[in-house]
Design a protein around this motif. Structure first.
Motif, PDB file in Angstrom:
ATOM      1  N   TYR A 162     -74.761  16.669-126.797  1.00  0.00           N
ATOM      2  CA  TYR A 162     -73.559  17.421-126.471  1.00  0.00           C
ATOM      3  C   TYR A 162     -73.267  18.486-127.524  1.00  0.00           C
ATOM      4  O   TYR A 162     -73.136  19.673-127.207  1.00  0.00           O
ATOM      5  N   TYR A 166     -74.129  22.603-127.429  1.00  0.00           N
ATOM      6  CA  TYR A 166     -72.981  23.514-127.527  1.00  0.00           C
ATOM      7  C   TYR A 166     -73.149  24.478-128.699  1.00  0.00           C
ATOM      8  O   TYR A 166     -72.973  25.691-128.546  1.00  0.00           O
ATOM      9  N   GLU A 167     -73.477  23.949-129.852  1.00  0.00           N
ATOM     10  CA  GLU A 167     -73.618  24.805-131.036  1.00  0.00           C
ATOM     11  C   GLU A 167     -74.796  25.761-130.883  1.00  0.00           C
ATOM     12  O   GLU A 167     -74.716  26.918-131.309  1.00  0.00           O
ATOM     13  N   SER A 169     -76.104  26.986-128.009  1.00  0.00           N
ATOM     14  CA  SER A 169     -75.781  28.039-127.042  1.00  0.00           C
ATOM     15  C   SER A 169     -74.705  28.972-127.583  1.00  0.00           C
ATOM     16  O   SER A 169     -74.743  30.185-127.345  1.00  0.00           O
ATOM     17  N   LYS A 170     -73.770  28.437-128.342  1.00  0.00           N
ATOM     18  CA  LYS A 170     -72.718  29.262-128.932  1.00  0.00           C
ATOM     19  C   LYS A 170     -73.309  30.243-129.942  1.00  0.00           C
ATOM     20  O   LYS A 170     -72.922  31.419-129.992  1.00  0.00           O
ATOM     21  N   CYS A 190     -70.531  28.002-122.696  1.00  0.00           N
ATOM     22  CA  CYS A 190     -71.236  27.091-123.612  1.00  0.00           C
ATOM     23  C   CYS A 190     -70.774  25.650-123.427  1.00  0.00           C
ATOM     24  O   CYS A 190     -71.582  24.720-123.448  1.00  0.00           O
ATOM     25  N   GLY A 191     -69.473  25.463-123.228  1.00  0.00           N
ATOM     26  CA  GLY A 191     -68.956  24.124-122.996  1.00  0.00           C
ATOM     27  C   GLY A 191     -69.488  23.530-121.704  1.00  0.00           C
ATOM     28  O   GLY A 191     -69.869  22.355-121.662  1.00  0.00           O
ATOM     29  N   ALA A 194     -73.164  22.623-122.150  1.00  0.00           N
ATOM     30  CA  ALA A 194     -73.289  21.420-122.977  1.00  0.00           C
ATOM     31  C   ALA A 194     -73.020  20.165-122.154  1.00  0.00           C
ATOM     32  O   ALA A 194     -73.700  19.142-122.311  1.00  0.00           O
ATOM     33  N   ASN A 290     -66.145  20.040-119.162  1.00  0.00           N
ATOM     34  CA  ASN A 290     -66.472  20.373-120.548  1.00  0.00           C
ATOM     35  C   ASN A 290     -66.209  21.833-120.885  1.00  0.00           C
ATOM     36  O   ASN A 290     -65.936  22.156-122.042  1.00  0.00           O
ATOM     37  N   TRP A 294     -63.716  22.315-124.089  1.00  0.00           N
ATOM     38  CA  TRP A 294     -64.043  23.115-125.261  1.00  0.00           C
ATOM     39  C   TRP A 294     -63.078  24.293-125.419  1.00  0.00           C
ATOM     40  O   TRP A 294     -62.714  24.669-126.538  1.00  0.00           O
TER      41      TRP A 294
END
Length: 306
Positions: A162, A166-167, A169-170, A190-191, A194, A290, A294
């Motif tokens: 998770y 997220y990190e 793709s961010k 991104c959320g 994830a 999600n 986020w």
């Protein structure tokens, strides 16, 4: 309490409130009701408007606390690993911190998931509080943590992916030149991604968890007779019509099966596809929930920082 605690709590509660109707479909499909499809289940399970929020009390209370504990553990672990929680440089360390955060949520997630799943598949209209009282009466704390082993494994692996996804793709999508609107849209994207990555990675474990926790409540009509006898409650006739004691009633119930036994039996009787039943509707729910979670978390963290 810290900013990430309250931001995580609010994000978790909002996400559950939005995603509960789709989660209800997912749980019933996972529990083994093959008489409905995901599309048909929009009509079949929701006989009343109240069914849309069936089982929502436990996850709103529990998942808010779970999410708060998750984000606090994740952020503190990143700091210990020499990373900045706002944008960790190492995706691998984000995965490790997410895994530890997932393990930390076990104390909340195991009973919350158990009560939620049992409420959602119960044939009788019961509240989460009623289900929790029944479990407590059945076996106190131990009963509330039935299926906890597979739940903790699911959470550790899932939350590792998770935060990693997220990190990652961010970091790939974000830019210093983004406007506020662009930044917000990218957080949503991104959320959502994830969430889909996470559930895809752990869905077979989640199917097993659901079946472990609901094995004595569901009796899908397509199951073979021998399987019904194996995993569902049975009653023995009392020729004298004499009242039975609690111990006699429990003696008539088959023992609960563990995660490995459930997985083996599901594979033998229904094949490999059973471990991905409901993944489609779950992915839709995961993206929506999600993305919102986020967005709420990042927004509240900015508010608290200022």
């Amino acid at each position: 309490m810290s900013a990430d605690f309250w931001s995580g709590y609010a994000a978790g509660a909002v996400g559950i409130a939005i995603g509960n109707p789709l989660d209800l479909i997912k749980t019933r499909l996972q529990a083994g009701d093959t008489s409905i499809t995901a599309a048909h289940s929009w009509k079949q399970p929701f006989g009343r408007l109240g069914d849309l929020v069936k089982g929502i009390t436990a996850p709103i209370l529990g998942y808010g606390a779970l999410n708060a504990l998750l984000f606090v553990t994740y952020n503190r672990t990143l700091l210990l690993l020499g990373q900045q929680p706002e944008l960790p440089a190492s995706a691998g360390k984000a995965f490790a911190a997410g895994t530890l955060g997932g393990l930390a949520t076990f104390i909340v997630s195991a009973p919350t998931e158990l009560v939620k799943c049992r409420t959602q598949v119960s044939a009788e209209p019961k509240t989460s509080f009623t289900i929790a009282k029944e479990l407590w009466k059945e076996g106190r704390v131990r009963a509330l943590y039935w299926g906890g082993g597979v739940t903790s494994m699911r959470d550790a692996i899932g939350y590792g992916f998770y935060f990693w996804s997220y990190e990652l793709s961010k970091k790939s999508l974000s830019s210093k030149d983004d406007t506020d609107k662009q930044a917000a849209l990218k957080i949503l994207l991104c959320g959502g991604l994830a969430g889909v990555v996470t559930w895809t990675s752990i869905f077979p474990l989640d199917v097993i968890k659901t079946r472990v926790q609901t094995q004595q409540l569901t009796q899908p009509p397509t199951l073979a007779p021998e399987r019904r006898l194996l995993i569902h409650p049975t009653t023995q006739q009392n020729p004298d019509n004499m009242p039975t004691t609690a111990s006699q009633t429990n003696a008539n119930l088959p023992r609960k099966l563990g995660a490995i036994e459930i997985a083996k039996h599901a594979y033998r009787t229904e094949g490999l596809p059973v471990f991905f039943r409901g993944l489609g509707i779950c992915s839709v729910r995961a993206f929506i929930v999600n993305a919102v979670q986020w967005a709420v978390y990042e927004y509240l963290m900015q508010v608290f920082r200022h």
